[in-house]
Design an enzyme around this catalytic site. Structure first.
Site, short mmCIF file in Angstrom:
data_model
loop_
_atom_site.label_atom_id
_atom_site.label_comp_id
_atom_site.label_asym_id
_atom_site.label_seq_id
_atom_site.Cartn_x
_atom_site.Cartn_y
_atom_site.Cartn_z
N TYR A 4 -1.61 -0.44 10.69
CA TYR A 4 -1.96 -0.91 9.29
C TYR A 4 -0.56 -0.63 8.36
O TYR A 4 -0.32 -1.46 7.61
CB TYR A 4 -3.00 -0.28 8.87
CG TYR A 4 -3.18 -0.52 7.13
CD1 TYR A 4 -3.97 -1.77 6.94
CD2 TYR A 4 -3.17 0.50 6.16
CE1 TYR A 4 -3.76 -1.97 5.52
CE2 TYR A 4 -3.35 0.18 4.87
CZ TYR A 4 -3.65 -0.91 4.59
OH TYR A 4 -3.85 -1.17 3.11
N SER A 10 0.99 -1.07 0.10
CA SER A 10 -0.17 -0.17 -0.04
C SER A 10 0.89 1.20 0.02
O SER A 10 2.10 1.04 0.33
CB SER A 10 -0.79 -0.14 1.36
OG SER A 10 -1.42 1.21 1.44
#
Length: 249
Positions: free
Chosen positions: A159, A146
């Site tokens: 995350y 990501s």
């Protein structure tokens, strides 16, 4: 269906998280290019429907319900791929979760869930396919990281940590893979998927929804996966970062 000269034609590709979003979009793109697909996710109804749809259009696709946090299930998935098609050319480690929240919210259970899916799930996938890829002297491991694996955002520390870990694993595969195993780390920004649906913190959900107002279609990431796979064997696309043009962060 693609022609036999297509570099993706007949490649055996395992896709985790294939029941929706990036996984489903990638499966459809690769099906159009003649790949043989092994679809994995937890939702049996969605998996079965996707496989039936692809098979009806001439794609060779099998599916297996798989929880990537269970090492035995991931090993079984790789074994099913090899039994059905005789080899494993590509693994797309796509399954992931993003329950964002500030550290002070102390959502430790969600932290552990992210570590289990986003890190251990990727590790189990690598472990499941590596012996076969070594045996056949070729293979390609594609990990979905990501933008959060390159930049830390407030409310996303854990995350981000998991996605930094995915980036590190991708680089490790590249360095240890030699001239046999290719490694690609794909880092999307805001993409229209179910990823934000796991956010339980109201402030984090509001911030994510605002960011995702400019989200691009999942097919944009699928095209990046296809681009990495279709390169000749001596070309390894190591890193792709893609964002909506309108995304600033």
């Amino acid at each position: 269906m693609s022609n036999t000269n297509d570099p993706i034609n007949s490649k055996v590709v395992i896709i985790t998280g294939a029941s929706s979003g990036l996984g489903e979009a990638t499966a459809r793109r690769l099906a159009d290019r003649g790949a043989k697909l092994v679809l994995a996710a937890r939702r049996e109804d969605r998996l079965k429907a996707l496989a039936e749809d692809l098979n009806a259009s001439g794609t060779e696709a099998i599916w297996q319900v798989t929880d990537v946090t269970d090492r035995n299930q991931v090993e079984s998935l790789a074994a099913a791929a090899k039994e059905a098609f005789g080899r494993i050319d590509v693994l797309v480690n796509n399954a992931g979760l993003m329950p964002l929240a500030p550290l002070d919210a102390l959502k430790v259970d969600e932290w552990e869930q992210m570590v289990d899916v986003n890190i251990k799930g990727v590790m189990y996938g690598i472990a499941a396919v590596l012996p076969t890829m070594r045996e056949q002297h070729s293979g390609h491991i594609i990990n979905l990281s990501s933008v959060a694996g390159h930049k830390v955002f407030p409310g996303a520390a854990v995350y981000c940590a998991t996605k930094y870990a995915v980036k590190a694993l991708s680089e490790g595969v590249r360095m240890e893979g030699g001239d046999e195993i290719r490694s690609t780390n794909i880092s999307p920004g805001a993409v229209a998927t179910e990823l934000t649906s796991t956010i339980t913190d109201p402030d984090a959900k509001k911030a994510a929804d605002e960011l995702y107002e400019v989200a691009i279609n999942a097919d944009a990431v699928a095209r990046a996966v296809v681009y990495a796979i279709e390169q000749p064997a001596d070309v390894d696309i190591n890193e792709i970062i893609l964002r909506p043009t309108a995304q600033e962060l």
